[in-house]
Design a protein around this motif. Sequence first.
Motif, PDB file in Angstrom:
ATOM      1  N   ALA A  75      48.766  34.593  52.954  1.00  0.00           N
ATOM      2  CA  ALA A  75      49.315  35.926  52.703  1.00  0.00           C
ATOM      3  C   ALA A  75      49.714  36.084  51.245  1.00  0.00           C
ATOM      4  CB  ALA A  75      50.511  36.179  53.623  1.00  0.00           C
ATOM      5  N   ARG A  76      50.356  35.056  50.678  1.00  0.00           N
ATOM      6  CA  ARG A  76      50.891  35.160  49.318  1.00  0.00           C
ATOM      7  C   ARG A  76      50.440  33.968  48.478  1.00  0.00           C
ATOM      8  NH1 ARG A  76      54.727  35.866  52.897  1.00  0.00           N
ATOM      9  NH2 ARG A  76      55.545  33.784  52.499  1.00  0.00           N
ATOM     10  N   PHE A  77      50.586  34.110  47.170  1.00  0.00           N
ATOM     11  CA  PHE A  77      50.166  33.053  46.260  1.00  0.00           C
ATOM     12  C   PHE A  77      50.977  31.783  46.462  1.00  0.00           C
ATOM     13  CE2 PHE A  77      50.581  30.872  42.097  1.00  0.00           C
ATOM     14  CZ  PHE A  77      49.272  30.416  41.996  1.00  0.00           C
ATOM     15  N   ASP A  78      52.268  31.912  46.777  1.00  0.00           N
ATOM     16  CA  ASP A  78      53.072  30.709  46.934  1.00  0.00           C
ATOM     17  C   ASP A  78      52.593  29.868  48.119  1.00  0.00           C
ATOM     18  OD1 ASP A  78      53.937  32.482  48.863  1.00  0.00           O
ATOM     19  OD2 ASP A  78      56.076  32.190  48.483  1.00  0.00           O
ATOM     20  N   GLU A  79      52.006  30.497  49.147  1.00  0.00           N
ATOM     21  CA  GLU A  79      51.442  29.749  50.270  1.00  0.00           C
ATOM     22  C   GLU A  79      50.197  28.971  49.827  1.00  0.00           C
ATOM     23  OE1 GLU A  79      50.678  32.360  53.515  1.00  0.00           O
ATOM     24  OE2 GLU A  79      52.739  33.096  53.623  1.00  0.00           O
ATOM     25  N   LEU A  80      49.354  29.617  49.037  1.00  0.00           N
ATOM     26  CA  LEU A  80      48.163  28.937  48.511  1.00  0.00           C
ATOM     27  C   LEU A  80      48.566  27.801  47.576  1.00  0.00           C
ATOM     28  CD1 LEU A  80      45.090  28.760  48.124  1.00  0.00           C
ATOM     29  CD2 LEU A  80      45.300  30.499  46.338  1.00  0.00           C
ATOM     30  N   LEU A  81      49.588  28.033  46.772  1.00  0.00           N
ATOM     31  CA  LEU A  81      50.066  27.008  45.845  1.00  0.00           C
ATOM     32  C   LEU A  81      50.588  25.792  46.600  1.00  0.00           C
ATOM     33  CD1 LEU A  81      50.442  26.687  42.737  1.00  0.00           C
ATOM     34  CD2 LEU A  81      52.803  27.417  43.063  1.00  0.00           C
ATOM     35  N   GLU A  82      51.258  26.020  47.719  1.00  0.00           N
ATOM     36  CA  GLU A  82      51.761  24.904  48.521  1.00  0.00           C
ATOM     37  C   GLU A  82      50.603  24.100  49.114  1.00  0.00           C
ATOM     38  OE1 GLU A  82      54.228  22.247  50.575  1.00  0.00           O
ATOM     39  OE2 GLU A  82      54.503  23.515  48.804  1.00  0.00           O
ATOM     40  N   LEU A 133      42.226  32.647  48.906  1.00  0.00           N
ATOM     41  CA  LEU A 133      42.767  33.622  47.961  1.00  0.00           C
ATOM     42  C   LEU A 133      43.930  34.332  48.649  1.00  0.00           C
ATOM     43  CD1 LEU A 133      39.498  35.322  46.622  1.00  0.00           C
ATOM     44  CD2 LEU A 133      40.908  33.660  45.407  1.00  0.00           C
ATOM     45  N   PRO A 134      44.971  34.687  47.908  1.00  0.00           N
ATOM     46  CA  PRO A 134      46.101  35.394  48.538  1.00  0.00           C
ATOM     47  C   PRO A 134      45.685  36.787  49.003  1.00  0.00           C
ATOM     48  CG  PRO A 134      46.711  34.447  46.396  1.00  0.00           C
ATOM     49  CD  PRO A 134      45.219  34.391  46.479  1.00  0.00           C
ATOM     50  N   LEU A 135      46.017  37.110  50.236  1.00  0.00           N
ATOM     51  CA  LEU A 135      45.689  38.436  50.759  1.00  0.00           C
ATOM     52  C   LEU A 135      46.391  39.535  49.966  1.00  0.00           C
ATOM     53  CD1 LEU A 135      45.801  37.759  54.604  1.00  0.00           C
ATOM     54  CD2 LEU A 135      43.789  37.913  53.123  1.00  0.00           C
ATOM     55  N   GLU A 136      47.565  39.223  49.412  1.00  0.00           N
ATOM     56  CA  GLU A 136      48.271  40.220  48.605  1.00  0.00           C
ATOM     57  C   GLU A 136      47.473  40.583  47.364  1.00  0.00           C
ATOM     58  OE1 GLU A 136      52.035  38.594  47.494  1.00  0.00           O
ATOM     59  OE2 GLU A 136      51.182  37.018  46.220  1.00  0.00           O
ATOM     60  N   ASP A 137      46.715  39.622  46.819  1.00  0.00           N
ATOM     61  CA  ASP A 137      45.884  39.902  45.643  1.00  0.00           C
ATOM     62  C   ASP A 137      44.658  40.719  46.024  1.00  0.00           C
ATOM     63  OD1 ASP A 137      47.710  38.483  44.202  1.00  0.00           O
ATOM     64  OD2 ASP A 137      46.459  36.710  43.920  1.00  0.00           O
ATOM     65  N   LEU A 138      44.076  40.437  47.192  1.00  0.00           N
ATOM     66  CA  LEU A 138      42.942  41.235  47.644  1.00  0.00           C
ATOM     67  C   LEU A 138      43.346  42.696  47.814  1.00  0.00           C
ATOM     68  CD1 LEU A 138      41.811  38.330  48.281  1.00  0.00           C
ATOM     69  CD2 LEU A 138      40.643  39.391  50.219  1.00  0.00           C
ATOM     70  N   ALA A 139      44.536  42.915  48.368  1.00  0.00           N
ATOM     71  CA  ALA A 139      45.019  44.286  48.535  1.00  0.00           C
ATOM     72  C   ALA A 139      45.272  44.940  47.179  1.00  0.00           C
ATOM     73  CB  ALA A 139      46.291  44.281  49.377  1.00  0.00           C
ATOM     74  N   ARG A 140      45.813  44.171  46.259  1.00  0.00           N
ATOM     75  CA  ARG A 140      46.125  44.707  44.918  1.00  0.00           C
ATOM     76  C   ARG A 140      44.865  45.173  44.203  1.00  0.00           C
ATOM     77  NH1 ARG A 140      48.741  41.003  40.044  1.00  0.00           N
ATOM     78  NH2 ARG A 140      48.428  42.499  38.341  1.00  0.00           N
ATOM     79  N   PHE A 141      43.771  44.424  44.345  1.00  0.00           N
ATOM     80  CA  PHE A 141      42.530  44.769  43.643  1.00  0.00           C
ATOM     81  C   PHE A 141      41.514  45.481  44.544  1.00  0.00           C
ATOM     82  CE2 PHE A 141      44.347  41.298  41.146  1.00  0.00           C
ATOM     83  CZ  PHE A 141      44.261  41.821  39.864  1.00  0.00           C
ATOM     84  N   ASN A 142      41.968  45.863  45.728  1.00  0.00           N
ATOM     85  CA  ASN A 142      41.140  46.654  46.654  1.00  0.00           C
ATOM     86  C   ASN A 142      39.837  45.934  46.999  1.00  0.00           C
ATOM     87  OD1 ASN A 142      40.658  48.892  48.294  1.00  0.00           O
ATOM     88  ND2 ASN A 142      39.528  49.972  46.682  1.00  0.00           N
ATOM     89  N   VAL A 143      39.966  44.675  47.394  1.00  0.00           N
ATOM     90  CA  VAL A 143      38.805  43.881  47.820  1.00  0.00           C
ATOM     91  C   VAL A 143      38.986  43.527  49.300  1.00  0.00           C
ATOM     92  CG1 VAL A 143      37.507  41.744  47.492  1.00  0.00           C
ATOM     93  CG2 VAL A 143      38.515  42.906  45.511  1.00  0.00           C
ATOM     94  N   PRO A 144      38.199  44.117  50.192  1.00  0.00           N
ATOM     95  CA  PRO A 144      38.313  43.782  51.628  1.00  0.00           C
ATOM     96  C   PRO A 144      37.917  42.341  51.903  1.00  0.00           C
ATOM     97  CG  PRO A 144      37.103  45.849  51.297  1.00  0.00           C
ATOM     98  CD  PRO A 144      37.224  45.191  49.952  1.00  0.00           C
TER      99      PRO A 144
END
Length: 234
Positions: A75-82, A133-144
Motif C-alpha cells: 500500500a505504501r512505500f514504507d511497507e516496500l522499504l521494510e 511498487l507502492p499502490l499510493e504511488d500508482l494512484a498519484r501518477f494515475n497508473v492502474p
Amino acid sequence: RRELDDIADECADPGVARLKFAWWREELANMFQGRARHPVTLLLAPAVQRLARSRDALPELLKAAEARLPPLRYARFDELLEHARRTGGAVAALVADALGGEPATARTLGTALELAELLYDLGLHACRNRLPLPLEDLARFNVPVADILHGKENAAFRTLMAFESGRAETLLRESLQAFTPADRRALLPLRIQARIALATLAAARRQGYTVLQQRPTLMPLRLLWIAWRTKHAD
C-alpha cells in the motif's frame, strides 16, 4: 536465499509453497542445532557457528520469501522499504558480518540495492502477479495496476518509473557515502553491486523505462569496468 526465492517464483500452488517454507523453517532450526540435512544448510552450518547475526537474518529471509507469494501488493512505500530491508538488507548484513564490515551500514545499502533490483526486474514480477511498487504511488501518477500486469508502458508509467528510480538512486548514493574508509575496503563486493545497480537504472532510463518488456542489461566488459573503477576509486 535462492532456494527460498525459487519456491515463491516457481511453485504454482500456494498451499504447496507454504508446506515447503514450513520444511525450510524446520531445517533452519535443525541447522542452528547442528542437525542440518539439506546440501545448502550442510554447507552453511560451519559459517553459521561464527556469524552471530545469521540466527536472526536467515529466518528473516525465509519470512520475507514467504511474503512474496502472489498476489503481492504494498500500500505504501514504507511497507516496500521494510520488505527490502528484510531481503536485500538482511543478505548484505550477513555479507558484512562475514567480511568484517559494519552490518548496519551494509544493511542500509542492501535495502537500497533491493529496491533498485525490484525496479529493473519489474516485468518478471508482473508476470507472476507481483507488484513491488507502492499502490499510493500508482494512484498519484494515475497508473492502474492492470496496466502494469498487462505490460502497458505509456507516458504515465514512464513518469512513475522516473520517480521510483530517482528515489532508489538517491538511497543508493546516500548509502555509499555513509561508508567509512574501513567499510569501503571490507565491503567492496557490495559497493560494486551498488555501482552496477546505478548503471542499470541509468540504462533503464535511456531505454525509456521499457522494463515491462525487457530487463535492462549491461555488457560484460562494462561490468568489469565498473568493478575495476570501484576498486580503484579510493
